[in-house]
Design a protein around this motif. Structure first.
Motif, short mmCIF file in Angstrom:
data_model
loop_
_atom_site.label_atom_id
_atom_site.label_comp_id
_atom_site.label_asym_id
_atom_site.label_seq_id
_atom_site.Cartn_x
_atom_site.Cartn_y
_atom_site.Cartn_z
N LEU A 52 40.81 6.09 -22.82
CA LEU A 52 40.07 6.57 -21.66
C LEU A 52 40.95 7.48 -20.79
O LEU A 52 40.52 8.55 -20.36
CB LEU A 52 39.55 5.39 -20.83
N TRP A 53 42.19 7.08 -20.55
CA TRP A 53 43.10 7.90 -19.74
C TRP A 53 43.41 9.23 -20.42
O TRP A 53 43.47 10.27 -19.77
CB TRP A 53 44.39 7.14 -19.45
N PHE A 54 43.59 9.20 -21.73
CA PHE A 54 43.89 10.45 -22.44
C PHE A 54 42.68 11.39 -22.42
O PHE A 54 42.85 12.60 -22.30
CB PHE A 54 44.34 10.16 -23.87
N LEU A 55 41.49 10.86 -22.53
CA LEU A 55 40.30 11.70 -22.43
C LEU A 55 40.19 12.28 -21.02
O LEU A 55 39.87 13.46 -20.85
CB LEU A 55 39.04 10.92 -22.78
N ARG A 56 40.47 11.47 -20.02
CA ARG A 56 40.44 11.96 -18.63
C ARG A 56 41.46 13.08 -18.43
O ARG A 56 41.21 14.04 -17.70
CB ARG A 56 40.71 10.82 -17.66
N GLU A 97 29.63 8.55 -34.06
CA GLU A 97 30.06 8.44 -32.67
C GLU A 97 30.33 6.97 -32.36
O GLU A 97 29.87 6.08 -33.06
CB GLU A 97 29.01 9.02 -31.71
N ASN A 98 31.09 6.75 -31.29
CA ASN A 98 31.48 5.39 -30.93
C ASN A 98 31.49 5.28 -29.41
O ASN A 98 31.81 6.23 -28.70
CB ASN A 98 32.88 5.08 -31.49
N LEU A 99 31.13 4.10 -28.92
CA LEU A 99 31.20 3.81 -27.49
C LEU A 99 32.60 3.26 -27.22
O LEU A 99 33.03 2.29 -27.82
CB LEU A 99 30.13 2.78 -27.12
N CYS A 147 31.14 8.07 -24.73
CA CYS A 147 30.90 8.14 -26.16
C CYS A 147 31.61 9.37 -26.71
O CYS A 147 31.58 10.44 -26.10
CB CYS A 147 29.40 8.23 -26.39
N TYR A 148 32.24 9.23 -27.86
CA TYR A 148 32.98 10.33 -28.49
C TYR A 148 32.92 10.09 -29.99
O TYR A 148 32.45 9.05 -30.45
CB TYR A 148 34.42 10.31 -27.97
N PHE A 149 33.41 11.03 -30.77
CA PHE A 149 33.39 10.77 -32.21
C PHE A 149 34.28 9.56 -32.50
O PHE A 149 35.24 9.29 -31.78
CB PHE A 149 33.78 12.01 -33.02
N ASP A 150 33.97 8.83 -33.55
CA ASP A 150 34.64 7.57 -33.85
C ASP A 150 35.99 7.81 -34.50
O ASP A 150 36.09 7.94 -35.72
CB ASP A 150 33.75 6.70 -34.74
#
Length: 165
Positions: A117-121, A6-8, A15-18
């Motif tokens: 971050l935007w793509f995750l949102r 995982e990665n910050l 946090c999500y997979f790296d």
């Protein structure tokens, strides 16, 4: 599975997979994620498109989809509108994250910034938008929208029922 870590991510709040890491495990996990995601997008879009096409192409198939428990017994076209809308929204909101994960795995993109971050949102918004699509694209809501549009254009008629049912 035992691969990847995982990665910050930017700005340090999620946090999500790296998928930005360069280790073999992280890249394998990124490729698996991207390929499964692309497969899900493709299969979902294809099956929904085939279903809608075959129903519109061959009206005799409509009787197989009729709900015999309903008084009208007809297939409502608003269901096809709903399927189309949910599929389009799903593809639009999930594709950017899947593509950026693939680009990181292929080492084409290396940054960890606000784009991820935007793509995750965007992907999270899919779970928020889908219930609203259901509310807006119900038969009753569509009839009301068509009625209002017809009133605005100066063409009030009863044709809205033919369009929806």
């Amino acid at each position: 599975m035992g691969v990847g870590q995982e990665n910050l991510y930017f700005p340090g709040s999620w946090c999500y997979f790296d998928f930005v890491g360069n280790t073999t495990g992280n890249r394998v996990m990124s490729y698996i994620y991207a390929l499964i995601g692309i497969s899900i997008l493709s299969v979902t879009s294809t099956i929904n498109a085939i279903t809608i096409y075959r129903i519109w192409r061959d009206p005799d198939r409509l009787r197989y989809l009729e709900d015999t428990r309903r008084i009208s017994g007809s297939l409502d076209s608003h269901v096809m509108i709903f399927i189309s809308a949910v599929t389009v929204v799903f593809v639009i909101l999930w594709t950017p994250l899947i593509v950026v994960v693939f680009l990181h795995a292929a080492n084409i993109r290396n940054e960890n910034n606000e784009v991820e971050l935007w793509f995750l949102r965007m992907t999270v918004c899919n779970a928020i938008v889908d219930p609203w699509l259901y509310i807006v694209l119900r038969k009753e809501s569509l009839e009301k929208i068509i009625y209002i549009l017809r009133q605005c254009t100066g063409n009030p008629s009863q044709e809205n029922e033919a369009l929806i049912s």
